[in-house]
Design an enzyme around this catalytic site. Structure first.
Site, PDB file in Angstrom:
ATOM      1  CD1 TRP A 158      -5.124   4.816  13.491  1.00 15.23           C
ATOM      2  CD2 TRP A 158      -3.074   4.706  12.559  1.00 15.23           C
ATOM      3  NE1 TRP A 158      -4.956   3.755  12.848  1.00 15.23           N
ATOM      4  CE2 TRP A 158      -3.677   3.625  12.074  1.00 15.23           C
ATOM      5  CE3 TRP A 158      -1.924   5.072  11.815  1.00 15.23           C
ATOM      6  CZ2 TRP A 158      -3.215   2.576  11.690  1.00 15.23           C
ATOM      7  CZ3 TRP A 158      -1.598   3.718  11.237  1.00 15.23           C
ATOM      8  CH2 TRP A 158      -2.090   2.700  10.848  1.00 15.23           C
ATOM      9  CG  ASN A 196       0.139  12.803   9.222  1.00 12.48           C
ATOM     10  OD1 ASN A 196       0.008  11.932   9.699  1.00 12.48           O
ATOM     11  ND2 ASN A 196      -0.639  13.427   8.336  1.00 12.48           N
ATOM     12  N   GLY A 197       2.841  11.079   9.934  1.00  8.45           N
ATOM     13  CA  GLY A 197       3.839  10.259   8.925  1.00  8.45           C
ATOM     14  C   GLY A 197       4.306   9.155   9.864  1.00  8.45           C
ATOM     15  CE  LYS A 256     -17.584   0.121   5.066  1.00 12.11           C
ATOM     16  NZ  LYS A 256     -16.841   0.599   3.950  1.00 12.11           N
ATOM     17  CD  GLU A 312     -13.954   0.304   7.957  1.00 16.22           C
ATOM     18  OE1 GLU A 312     -15.238  -0.011   7.076  1.00 16.22           O
ATOM     19  OE2 GLU A 312     -13.130   0.974   7.642  1.00 16.22           O
ATOM     20  CE  LYS A 314     -13.612   8.961   5.500  1.00 16.72           C
ATOM     21  NZ  LYS A 314     -14.457   7.696   5.344  1.00 16.72           N
ATOM     22  NE  ARG A 322      -5.269  13.656   8.796  1.00 14.66           N
ATOM     23  CZ  ARG A 322      -5.037  13.951   7.392  1.00 14.66           C
ATOM     24  NH1 ARG A 322      -6.087  14.200   6.654  1.00 14.66           N
ATOM     25  NH2 ARG A 322      -3.831  13.254   6.955  1.00 14.66           N
ATOM     26  CD  GLU A 326     -17.197  -1.318   0.705  1.00  9.32           C
ATOM     27  OE1 GLU A 326     -16.180  -1.794   0.622  1.00  9.32           O
ATOM     28  OE2 GLU A 326     -17.516  -0.376   1.562  1.00  9.32           O
ATOM     29  CB  CYS A 342      -1.146  11.671  13.346  1.00  6.79           C
ATOM     30  SG  CYS A 342      -0.641  10.265  13.738  1.00  6.79           S
ATOM     31  CG  HIS A 350     -14.063 -24.993  -4.675  1.00  5.49           C
ATOM     32  ND1 HIS A 350     -13.974 -26.369  -5.420  1.00  5.49           N
ATOM     33  CD2 HIS A 350     -15.097 -24.356  -5.782  1.00  5.49           C
ATOM     34  CE1 HIS A 350     -14.532 -26.522  -6.549  1.00  5.49           C
ATOM     35  NE2 HIS A 350     -15.399 -25.183  -6.661  1.00  5.49           N
TER      36      HIS A 350
END
Ligand code: M6R
Length: 585
Positions: free
Chosen positions: A71, A95-96, A462, A465, A580, A27, A458, A2, A481
């Site tokens: 968030w 925030n937390g 991307k 996401e 983020k 955020r 990566e 947040c 396999h």
């Protein structure tokens, strides 16, 4: 996670709060809200969705207020669960995560108190209101002694013209100029607002009002020095359009700037002696930064021949890791605020490792706890999907590899990676034509060997996401396999091939995919491979060393994710469910 803001001064608070929240939206963007006091009357607006939904709050009267962009952790994204939370005379943003929120809530319910939301944060407002006896600062401190978990709080109350803030494991900065005071989750939110900025440490309190007063955890007043050279600059990518696209365009500059500043950073870091004695490297990071760490492992082990362990920070912190004497722990983080990375880094340090932080934000928590710091110079990154920060991390890690090699009596020289990245950016425009096919697919697979495997991981992250397509990054040789079973008619498979020694081996996997009707999209430095009939589409990268190629080969994969997200109608800057900066566990 947040983002929180607050303002007290001579101007109207609402436009300042809204502007700050806009800058903090990366955020979290599940819901937003502001609260402004005017002559003891409270204006409160909370909305589901982004800060834009608060535009009608702009005209709110009052020069004292707080705001929040959320968030969601406890409770669905909704206006009801949006902050600020109000209970009796107390108004707060948080925030937390409060880990003992359920116990505390039961206690409040037993007193007959009613809750308006499902959040862990509202319980803090109840605690403060319960112990408030005319001094907000004392009430906040008393309440905080009951909290377990992480919190940055900005609290107001009807009776006092001030904002009281505290930080415990979640970032918080304050700034002042000309009788105006600001608080926010990070410095960029205060860009251009004030000359003097201060970063709160864990356990510290600050009261914003007639004066800006800092206190230690026992409420003894303390002096804090303003951050040096840390004026809140506005360094987000300029221009129009998506941040992600603009940030990709800045990749060559981010790499070049990181390289230009590296020698100075290295000399200031005190690492020279440490590298000579380093026998083991322990890399700790999350997400994209973890992938940068994996790339470094391949480079360091091949070029320096010392063992490197790379761990996901959230695993490392609970696995009681064996840290041998002579270990250099390297924590990599764009934000420097990722809770798991911070905890893992602290653990490595406590177990006797030398701690090096590779970080993009100078005043971050990670740079404060590390004994050695190497900055990356990517500038502010706003899009949730990390792009330029990854390339800048690789640049710093490869330059560190060069120094390590020298410390161990070996020689290594890096190819001109920023130049190759610039060329790769231009060539990568071609992958726009691939996006339609990926957008229509059910899933996708990325394969490679060695450093190319890291690039594949990566690229896959991307894609999932920002497009929400299930995707796997896999070692090319491991496909047979089990994962080969996923390949069906037209499954898109991105094969990354930049290492000469293993190129033919990866092409075996390409043939196996094509034989099962998968569609192979090849990203390679070898022109002859593009002509193979099993290759459905290809992108030729500029030539560079395979060992350091992820910094270049990732670029078309970042672009592919971007264009596929657009083709699926998604906002690439604000993927669902994500934020983020992950400052909670
Ligand atoms: O700020 P950090 O580099 O510590 O963040 C770590 C991850 O949360 C981050 O890389 C995340 O995986 C990105 N959204 C990926 O694009």
């Amino acid at each position: 996670m947040c983002g929180i803001v607050g303002y007290i001064g001579k101007r109207q608070a609402a436009p300042i709060l809204l502007e700050g929240l806009k800058r903090l939206e990366y955020r979290g963007y599940d819901s937003a809200g502001i609260a402004v006091f005017h002559a003891g009357e409270l204006f409160l607006m909370k909305r589901k969705g982004s800060v834009r939904a608060l535009s009608r709050a702009k005209g709110a009267e009052g020069s004292l207020g707080i705001g929040h962009t959320r968030w969601a952790t406890h409770g669905a994204p909704s206006a009801r669960n949006a902050h600020p939370h109000v209970y009796r005379n107390i108004v707060l943003v948080h925030n937390g995560i409060i880990e003992n929120a359920e116990d505390l809530r039961r206690e409040c319910l037993a007193r007959g108190e009613r809750f308006a939301s499902e959040t862990d944060s509202e319980v803090i407002a109840h605690l403060i209101a319960h112990v408030y006896r005319g001094d907000l600062l004392c009430a906040v401190r008393e309440s905080c002694s009951r909290l377990e978990g992480a919190y940055a709080l900005a609290v107001m109350c009807k009776e006092e013209e001030r904002i009281v803030c505290v930080r415990q494991k979640s970032p918080l900065v304050v700034a002042e100029e000309d009788g105006e005071q600001f608080v926010a989750s990070d410095l960029p939110a205060l860009a251009g607002k004030a000359e003097r900025a201060y970063v709160l440490c864990d356990g510290e309190y600050v009261s914003l009002g007639k004066a800006l007063t800092f206190y230690d955890s026992a409420l003894n007043p303390i002096e804090k020095a303003p951050e040096k050279g840390q004026q809140a600059q506005d360094s987000a990518a300029k221009g129009r359009g998506h941040f992600m696209l603009r940030e990709m365009a800045e990749i060559p500059a981010a790499m070049a700037k990181t390289a230009q500043n590296f020698e100075k950073e290295y000399q200031n870091s005190g690492l020279c002696e440490v590298l000579c004695h380093a026998e083991y490297i322990d890399i700790i990071a999350c997400g994209t930064a973890y992938h940068a760490g994996l790339c470094a492992k391949y480079a360091i082990e091949a070029a320096v021949r010392i063992p490197v362990r790379v761990s996901v920070a959230s695993e490392y912190r609970y696995m009681d890791p064996i840290v041998k004497r002579g270990t250099l722990a390297v924590a990599i983080s764009q934000s420097g605020e990722t809770a798991d990375t911070l905890a893992a880094a602290q653990l490595a340090k406590a177990k006797g490792a030398n701690l090096l932080a590779i970080v993009n934000v100078q005043s971050s928590s990670l740079s404060r706890i590390a004994e050695h710091v190497l900055m990356t110079y990517a500038g502010q990154e706003v899009a949730v999907a990390a792009t330029k920060s990854f390339n800048a991390q690789l640049m710093a890690l490869y330059l560190l590899t060069e120094k390590l090699a020298r410390a161990k009596g070996r020689t290594l020289s890096l190819p001109p990676l920023a130049k190759a990245a610039k060329e790769a950016l231009v060539r990568s425009e071609a992958v726009r034509a691939w996006a339609e096919r990926f957008a229509a697919a059910r899933d996708a697979i990325f394969i490679g060997r060695g450093a190319d495997y890291c690039t594949a991981l990566e690229g896959s992250l991307k894609l999932k996401e920002i497009t929400y397509l299930p995707s796997e990054g896999y070692p090319a040789g491991e496909l047979k396999h089990g994962t080969l079973a996923l390949i069906g008619e037209d499954t898109p498979v991105v094969a990354v091939v930049t290492e000469e020694g293993t190129a033919r081996k990866t092409m075996n996997a390409v043939h196996e995919v094509a034989a099962r009707s998968g569609k192979v999209f090849l990203v390679t430095m070898f022109a002859e491979l593009c002509k193979e009939k099993e290759v459905f589409a290809s992108l030729l990268l500029p030539k560079t060393s395979g060992l350091f190629s992820p910094a270049v080969a990732v670029i078309p994969l970042q672009k592919l994710a971007y264009h596929t997200a657009l083709a699926r109608g998604n906002d690439p800057d604000k993927p669902r469910n994500l934020a983020k900066s992950v400052t909670v566990e």
